[in-house]
Structures are given as C-alpha cells and as structure tokens.
Enzyme design. Structure first.
Site, short mmCIF file in Angstrom:
data_model
loop_
_atom_site.label_atom_id
_atom_site.label_comp_id
_atom_site.label_asym_id
_atom_site.label_seq_id
_atom_site.Cartn_x
_atom_site.Cartn_y
_atom_site.Cartn_z
N THR A 42 51.19 86.81 74.06
CA THR A 42 52.87 87.53 73.16
C THR A 42 52.59 87.25 72.08
O THR A 42 53.28 88.40 71.19
CB THR A 42 53.46 86.48 74.29
N THR A 142 50.20 82.62 77.28
CA THR A 142 50.65 80.79 77.51
C THR A 142 50.32 81.10 79.81
O THR A 142 49.78 80.35 80.28
CB THR A 142 52.25 81.03 77.23
N ASP A 143 49.54 82.55 80.03
CA ASP A 143 50.06 82.04 81.32
C ASP A 143 48.89 81.41 81.69
O ASP A 143 48.49 81.01 82.69
CB ASP A 143 49.90 83.45 82.31
#
Ligand code: ASN
Length: 589
Positions: A42, A142-143
C-alpha cells in the site's frame, strides 16, 4: 541491485574530486547510507479507475524526489547529480547526513502475492550490496510482512547490520498517510543505530521481526509483538532497549542461506476435527507442520485417533511443532492434555508466532547438512531471539546499577536506565584495558549490552582493537560485539586496528565480516602517506583489510608513486610483490 549501486558510485566519484574527508565540500558531516528495497504494498499504491489500490511502476522514486522532507534536492543534486541517490534533509542535531538509494522491484506486488522465492530475492539483494550500506529498509505490503520479516531473520545468517521492514495502511503520498512516519523513522534508525536484527517498524515501534504479527486491518498500529517488548520506541527521542538486542555470536562473516523448504504447513485444531483431515494434512510430501493447539499447548486427550495420526507422521520424520492459538503466551507442559503430545514426538515451539514457526521450519528443513535430530533440536532452540523457552538464560538484572543508583538516591526506572547507559560503557572499557574477560562476562549478566557506546560513540571493541589483545577481541566478538559501529570520528573497530597495525586482529575482524567503509580516495590518501614514509607495516595492515593497494589518492597518485618518489625500495618491493598496477598514472601523467 549491483548495477544500480555501481552506477551511483560512478556518479559520486565525479564529485569526490572536489570533496574532502568523505563529505561533500562545504558539509562536514559524514554520510550514512541506506539501501531501500521497494517491493510493493500500500505504501506506494495509487487508486485505479475503479477506485482499487494498485501498485504503479516507476512512480514512487519520482514522487519521493518532490517531497522536501524526504529529499534534500539541493544537497543530493550537487553531491550525486540529478538521478543519483536521495538525501534526507539534515538538522543541527544529526551527526550524519542520511543518503539512500531506492531499488524498485519489478513487478511491484501486493504482499498477498508474495512467495517464498521473493524472500530469497530480497535476501540475495541485501547480500549483494551489504558492504556498500550501513542499513537496509524493505518497503513491503503489510499483509504478509511478518512472514517475510521472520523468514529473513533466519536466512540472513551472522547479520551485523540492521534490516527494517515497513509499509503503511494508507499510501505514502495520501494526505493522512502513516507511511511518511514509518518510512522516515525507518531510514533514521537504519542509518544510525547498531541493531543487527531484522526488524519491523510500524506505528512508532521498532519490533523484532520474527516476533511480530499483523493484528489490525485499519489501525496505524497494525503490528504487535505479543510476547516481547519493542526493541525501540520512536517518540521525540528514539529510545532503544539495548539489553534486548539479539546479536550473533558466531565468529563468521554475514552470509545468506538462500533456500527454504516449501513443504510446510499450518494446522489449526478445532473441536471435532476429524482424523481424516489430520491424516490428509500430514500426507507426503509434507515435511514440517506447525500445529496450533489450544491454550498452553493442549489437544483433546480423548482423541487417540488424532494422536495416532500425529505419531505416525513424526515416525515418518515429519517435524511437528506445537504453538498456541492464543495471540499471546507460550505452550508449556502444564496439563495432561499438553504432555501427551510429547509422546507423539511433537516439539514444543514455546511462544513463537505462527509466522515465525512456519518460516523457521521452512529454513531448518532446508539445511541439508543437519540431521533430523539437529533439525528437531534447532526448532526448540532460539536461533534469532524468536522464542523464549523455560531454559533461557536469566539476567541478574540491574543489581549492580541498582546498588549504585540507590547510593546516589536515584529512584525512577528512567534514571536507572540512564545510569546504566553511562556506567556500563565505562565498566566495559575498564575490563577491556585490564584484559579481564571474566569481568566482561559478569557485566553482560548484569545486563550490559556489549556494543554500548560512550559519548564518542565508541564501543568496547574499538578500545580492544587499539589495545591489541587478540584474546580480548575474540572474547568480545563471541559475546556478540558488532564490527560495524562507527564512532564520532567515523572510525570502525577495523579503522582502529589498522591505525595501530594490529595484524592478527585485522584478520579476525575481516573473518567476522568487518570491511573498509571509507571512500576509495580516502583510503588511497592514507596508504600514500604511509608509502611516502616507507611504512610497510601500515600498507600490510591495509592489505589484510582487503584494500586495493593500487588505489590512488586525490591527485591520482598511488602508493607506488609515493614509495618510488621517496626512494623507499623495500616499500616498492612490497607493493610490486602484491601485484599493484604499474600503469597507474597521476594527474600530471
Ligand atoms: N494489501 C496490502 C499489501 O499487503 C496491504 C498493505 O500494504 N497495507 O500489499
């Protein structure tokens, strides 16, 4: 990555000609260099026509160059040219100017697409440019960030420099982005702090990477380290807990173990899980399973069928590691329901996160030179601070500092910590000069971090390299002393060992990954000065430190020019025997 770095170093060599002491003319502060590997996520995304966030190639760096708080255009362009590395603006209190190179991955990816082969690529890229930078920042979605951080913590062996993974919940160039803080703080820490670990920085906290887990889809505090306190907290000051830093104690150079075994899986128990499901999961080709059990490591004690499947799998040499489903806490042999797993050959994984347990299993299983007993032992041993077992060494805590503190009337924890940071370096230095290795061990037990610095940024290893006792140096290295720390004068322990011509120490430092960090002409200048006075001993020191003896000084003259000019025949002989470049011509040709 290597090409990128080489292009940029060509750039900088043009400017080197008008600069002195390794800094740009007019600026006296030394530079700290950070390599940023931008993998996606992101932090660099933009919205497409449908409003979905997607990565956009070749836009991120261009945008960074437009943001004054991320890039000091004037400094960077004078120093490196228009397309060279970026530079952070500097403040009066900064001791170093931070410059950084960004390498953009292609394709950029949402981290949900990350595969184990991507971990290998990141590890190899860090390896390829390791000696050119002080620290590394990996921009990552981040996932699956905690998986990558955990995997890298194992794959990067004998790590001596900091690697920080960060990202954001909102794209960096959006108005309310958390990315700006995460990115800037990561750069500052990577450039300045001696924390040789793979870390995750998020929401003002620097955490050990293999202890983290993503806990929130929305919060700017998206990551937690449930079983270990953060290594540092970034407020107005960056507050590092040096006692908790993990340091490699192997006397070897940094290297990468660049394979992992993909035949691993996570199996989460649930009430009434069937034996067929467990059997199917344990089937070939699986080699390692992380079993997520209840509470303190419990399985239903009345389910012989499941236990039989697990036992059959461990008999076939499948490694099964038991961790808890609880977000916090450790598996312990508290209950009968937990102990029966021992009989099935299941290994306790203590307080490892699922991400750490899975990636560690993938790493351990790919170690071809370890037999099954060693692999099993390694799974329940802390390799990079990823688990706390009951057998972990306990510290005598701050007894010593407490005693001094009490006599001085000190009371708050903050004052005690400050006192420790003043007392410990002085005591470590005294033990080094007294060659008292037992005292060094005792100080460590009292909570002293072996790489603590004094007001000049010097560590016990710097002092030991000047003092010249190889046993003390070896002892410090075995305690985890870091070879890369730069003091106020930009000296590493290797710089000091060269200055005192401690040849055996130079060899040992190089064996542990130490390398010259000054720019070529600075080293050339020092070697030329040694050659001008016939100082073969010093030239030998540089040679042992892997310096290029044909390296020229600022005027283009090499040590051979100087030795010949001043009539030092022995010195000329020494250089020629080591194959220096006979054709090198100075600026006067
Ligand atoms: N889906 C994004 C990723 O992992 C989430 C993020 O970066 N915040 O790439």
């Amino acid at each position: 990555v290597r090409n990128h770095i080489l292009n940029n170093s060509n750039n900088s060599s043009q400017v080197e000609k008008n600069s002195s002491h390794g800094a740009f003319a007019g600026e006296v502060k030394p530079e700290a260099k950070v390599l940023v590997l931008y993998t996606g996520g992101t932090i660099g995304m933009v919205r497409n026509k449908e409003g979905a966030l997607v990565p956009l190639a070749n836009a991120f760096v261009k945008n960074l160059r437009r943001y004054p708080n991320l890039h000091d255009k004037e400094y960077a362009e004078k120093r490196f040219g228009e397309m060279g590395p970026l530079a952070l603006p500097i403040t009066d209190t900064d001791s170093r100017r931070i410059t950084y190179n960004v390498v953009e991955y292609s394709p950029l990816c949402d981290s949900s697409n990350m595969k184990m082969s991507d971990w290998m690529k990141i590890a190899r890229d860090i390896e390829a440019s390791y000696e050119h930078f002080d620290g590394f920042v990996v921009l990552h979605g981040t996932d699956t960030l905690s998986y990558t951080a955990s995997a890298l913590s194992f794959m990067l062996e004998a790590l001596g420099k900091i690697v920080i993974l960060t990202g954001s919940q909102v794209p960096l160039f959006d108005t309310r982005s958390d990315g700006l803080d995460n990115f800037l703080t990561s750069l500052v820490i990577a450039a300045n702090y001696n924390i040789p670990e793979v870390c995750v920085l998020f929401g003002h906290k620097l955490m050990r990477g293999n202890r983290t887990t993503k806990v929130s889809v929305n919060s700017f505090e998206a990551f937690h380290s449930p079983n270990v306190a953060p290594l540092a907290v970034a407020g107005i000051k960056i507050d590092v807990d040096y006692r908790s830093i993990f340091r490699s104690i192997d006397l070897e150079k940094f290297h990468v173990h660049s394979t992992v075994c993909e035949k691993v899986g996570l199996l989460r128990l649930f009430p009434s899980i069937t034996a067929e499901l467990v059997r199917a999961f344990c089937r070939e080709p699986i080699q390692g399973i992380v079993l997520q059990t209840y509470g303190a490591g419990n399985v239903p004690s009345n389910r012989e069928d499941i236990l039989a499947e697990l036992k059959a799998a461990t008999n076939r040499k499948v490694i099964i590691v038991n961790i808890t489903q609880c977000p916090q806490g450790s598996v312990e042999s508290l209950y009968e329901a937990g102990r029966i797993l021992d009989n099935a050959g299941v290994i306790p994984g203590y307080d490892m996160t699922p991400e750490a347990a899975l990636t560690k299993l993938a790493y351990v299983l790919s170690k071809d030179d370890w037999d099954i007993a060693t692999k099993r032992l390694m799974m329940e041993t802390s390799l990079r601070g990823e688990l706390t077992s009951g057998r972990s060494e306990t510290m005598q805590d701050f007894d010593l500092v407490d005693a001094v503190g009490r006599s001085l009337g000190v009371s708050s924890p903050e004052e005690f910590r400050q006192l420790g940071s003043i007392l410990f370096p002085a005591m470590l230095f005294a033990a080094v000069t007294a060659k008292d290795t037992a005292k060094l061990d005792a100080l460590k037990r009292y909570g002293a971090d072996v790489s603590l610095i004094n007001a000049d940024g010097r560590t016990a290893l710097h002092v030991a390299c000047c003092e010249g006792d190889i046993d003390v140096v070896r002892h410090l290295l075995k305690m985890g002393a870091n070879v890369h720390v730069k003091d106020r004068y930009d000296h590493t322990p290797l710089t000091d060992a060269i200055e005192f011509d401690k040849h055996e120490i130079i060899k040992l430092l190089v064996q542990c990954g130490a390398h010259l960090h000054e720019r070529g002409i600075v080293i050339g200048d020092r070697m030329c000065r040694a050659a001008a006075v016939g100082n073969i001993n010093r030239l030998r020191s540089y040679h042992l430190a892997s310096a290029d003896l044909s390296q020229a000084d600022i005027s283009g003259r090499t040590p051979l020019h100087l030795a010949a000019m001043h009539g030092h025949a022995k010195c000329v002989e020494f250089l020629l025997e080591r194959g220096v470049d006979l054709q090198a011509s100075d600026m006067l040709k």
